[in-house]
Scaffold this active site. Structure first.
Site, PDB file in Angstrom:
ATOM      1  N   TYR A 154      21.457   5.033 -30.008  1.00  0.00           N
ATOM      2  CA  TYR A 154      21.529   4.487 -28.781  1.00  0.00           C
ATOM      3  C   TYR A 154      22.633   3.247 -28.913  1.00  0.00           C
ATOM      4  O   TYR A 154      22.538   2.204 -29.927  1.00  0.00           O
ATOM      5  CB  TYR A 154      20.227   3.888 -28.305  1.00  0.00           C
ATOM      6  CG  TYR A 154      20.315   3.032 -26.761  1.00  0.00           C
ATOM      7  CD1 TYR A 154      20.212   3.676 -25.759  1.00  0.00           C
ATOM      8  CD2 TYR A 154      20.705   1.750 -27.153  1.00  0.00           C
ATOM      9  CE1 TYR A 154      20.492   2.758 -24.646  1.00  0.00           C
ATOM     10  CE2 TYR A 154      20.923   0.824 -25.994  1.00  0.00           C
ATOM     11  CZ  TYR A 154      20.732   1.657 -24.789  1.00  0.00           C
ATOM     12  OH  TYR A 154      21.056   0.574 -23.634  1.00  0.00           O
ATOM     13  N   GLU A 187      26.814   2.300 -21.476  1.00  0.00           N
ATOM     14  CA  GLU A 187      25.599   2.998 -22.455  1.00  0.00           C
ATOM     15  C   GLU A 187      25.926   4.403 -22.744  1.00  0.00           C
ATOM     16  O   GLU A 187      26.351   5.043 -22.244  1.00  0.00           O
ATOM     17  CB  GLU A 187      24.294   2.887 -21.465  1.00  0.00           C
ATOM     18  CG  GLU A 187      23.037   3.217 -22.354  1.00  0.00           C
ATOM     19  CD  GLU A 187      21.724   3.349 -21.452  1.00  0.00           C
ATOM     20  OE1 GLU A 187      20.947   2.570 -21.638  1.00  0.00           O
ATOM     21  OE2 GLU A 187      21.832   4.444 -20.745  1.00  0.00           O
TER      22      GLU A 187
END
Ligand code: GDP
Ligand code: MN
Length: 377
Positions: free
Chosen positions: A104, A189
């Site tokens: 992530y 993201e």
């Protein structure tokens, strides 16, 4: 807030040299088959609904296909369906890569620190909210200096990558930081960022552009976001207007008073359905316009709560009375007004003579608004 669909985010990533799977956006099942047949999208491939909501993986909106026929079937199964209230109109077809690990990475704004924030976790592929605090590295970024070399190395350590993969990460973070700034993003993201061989590939892309910067990005002007049709009209007219799922309309001035008004209605068992913030309007025609917009939302009753400072109470009252006359007979609704402040006595007199319930105290006005909405759909 302008949320970009995954494929748009990926287009930006691609232009900025962030590694991505090969893929294409399609809008019909036949196009999916053709893309797989021609080799535009290598097989096996991933078929992903282009909706703004997350959790597509778990929700059946990400599928896999091993042949052109399967790609077509998967696209057919997703196109036109609803995912979390959004209709799927576009599907992204991408080569399915062999994933060794999912990470992530994101850049966002830490509003309390007033700094950009880099977040990195070795636990990717799940929503970051569900990852334990200790498993996330958070680095505030100096907006002028950007990502320092030691910060990029720290990120690599967090992911447990070294050698060429660490180099790939460092370059990717630089590019992501560039995208974050150039797009005036409040969020970029990548989740998951996949380890493929010893390289890194962005399998997902989420880019949210800051509302206040949209004037610098005419390229996003045509993007549909989650505004309702009436909210869209309001935006064009420069009126702060938000639709909720209750049945009482609220007109107030200033964000604080508007929020407090919603709370008071809730306290007395009311369900606010729409709210409209007049801000510092001192223009009766603006009040009229706002009121007519409110009427189109068909509230069961409307509670007007105004503090007259810059906005004078008599101005609001006059605009309101004018507006009420323009609402067609069958579409009128009970109106309860509480106006205080500058020229309040005149304002109240104008309203009362037009048949509006005009009270001085907040709680009794809120109760009256809830009562007049009662029993109506
Ligand atoms: P989200 O659930 O809406 O965030 O959608 P994602 O784009 O993150 O996809 C969900 C999951 O699908 C990912 O976490 C991966 O496990 C899987 N996935 C997506 N793209 C690929 C791919 O190219 N190859 C493989 N093997 N899995 C993928
Ligand atoms: Mn994702």
């Amino acid at each position: 807030m302008v949320k970009l669909a995954e494929w748009r985010g990926k287009e930006i990533f691609r232009k900025n040299g962030i590694p991505l799977p090969r893929g294409r956006v399609i809008r019909s099942p036949e196009e999916a088959r053709a893309a797989a047949e021609s080799g535009d999208v290598p097989l096996p491939c991933v078929v992903k609904a282009q909706v703004l909501a997350g959790g597509r993986g778990k929700g059946g909106a990400v599928r896999f296909a091993n042949s052109p026929a399967e790609a077509e079937a998967a696209a057919r199964a997703i196109l036109g369906t609803e995912f979390k209230g959004e209709t799927v109109r576009e599907v992204l077809l991408e080569e399915k890569l062999p994933i060794a690990k999912e990470f992530y990475v994101s850049l966002t704004l830490d509003r309390s620190a007033r700094l950009p924030l880099l977040m990195v976790s070795a636990q990717g592929g799940v929503e970051i909210e569900n990852v334990a605090e200790e498993a996330i590295l958070r680095l505030p970024i100096h907006p002028f200096i950007g990502l320092a070399a030691y910060e990029r190395r720290k990120a690599a350590r967090q992911l447990g990558v070294a050698g060429p993969t660490a180099k790939a990460l460092e370059s990717l973070l630089d590019r992501l930081w560039w995208v974050f700034q150039k797009e005036d993003a409040e969020l970029v993201e990548i989740n998951p960022l996949a380890l493929v061989g010893d390289g890194l590939v962005a399998l997902d892309a989420k880019v949210i552009v800051e509302d206040d910067a949209t004037f610098r990005h005419p390229e996003y002007a045509d993007i549909r976001d989650d505004r309702t049709p009436l909210e869209e009209v309001a935006r064009e007219e420069g009126i702060a207007f938000v639709q909720l799922d209750g049945n009482i309309g609220v007109i107030a001035n200033g964000a604080g008073l508007t929020m407090a008004t919603l709370d008071v209605l809730q306290k007395f068992g009311g369900r606010p359905g729409v709210f409209l913030d007049l801000g510092g309007t001192d223009d009766p025609s603006k009040v009229t316009q706002a009121f007519l917009l409110m009427a189109r939302a068909k509230p069961a009753s409307v509670f007007l709560n105004i503090f007259g400072g810059v906005t004078r109470c008599d101005t609001v009252a006059r605009g309101l009375v004018d507006a009420m006359k323009q609402v067609p007979e069958g579409e009128r609704f009970p109106l309860v007004a509480r106006i205080r402040g500058n020229n309040e006595t005149e304002g109240i007199a104008i309203l009362r003579s037009a048949g509006v319930i005009s009270l001085r105290e907040l709680e009794e006005s809120a109760r009256a608004a809830v009562a007049s909405a009662g029993g109506r759909p």
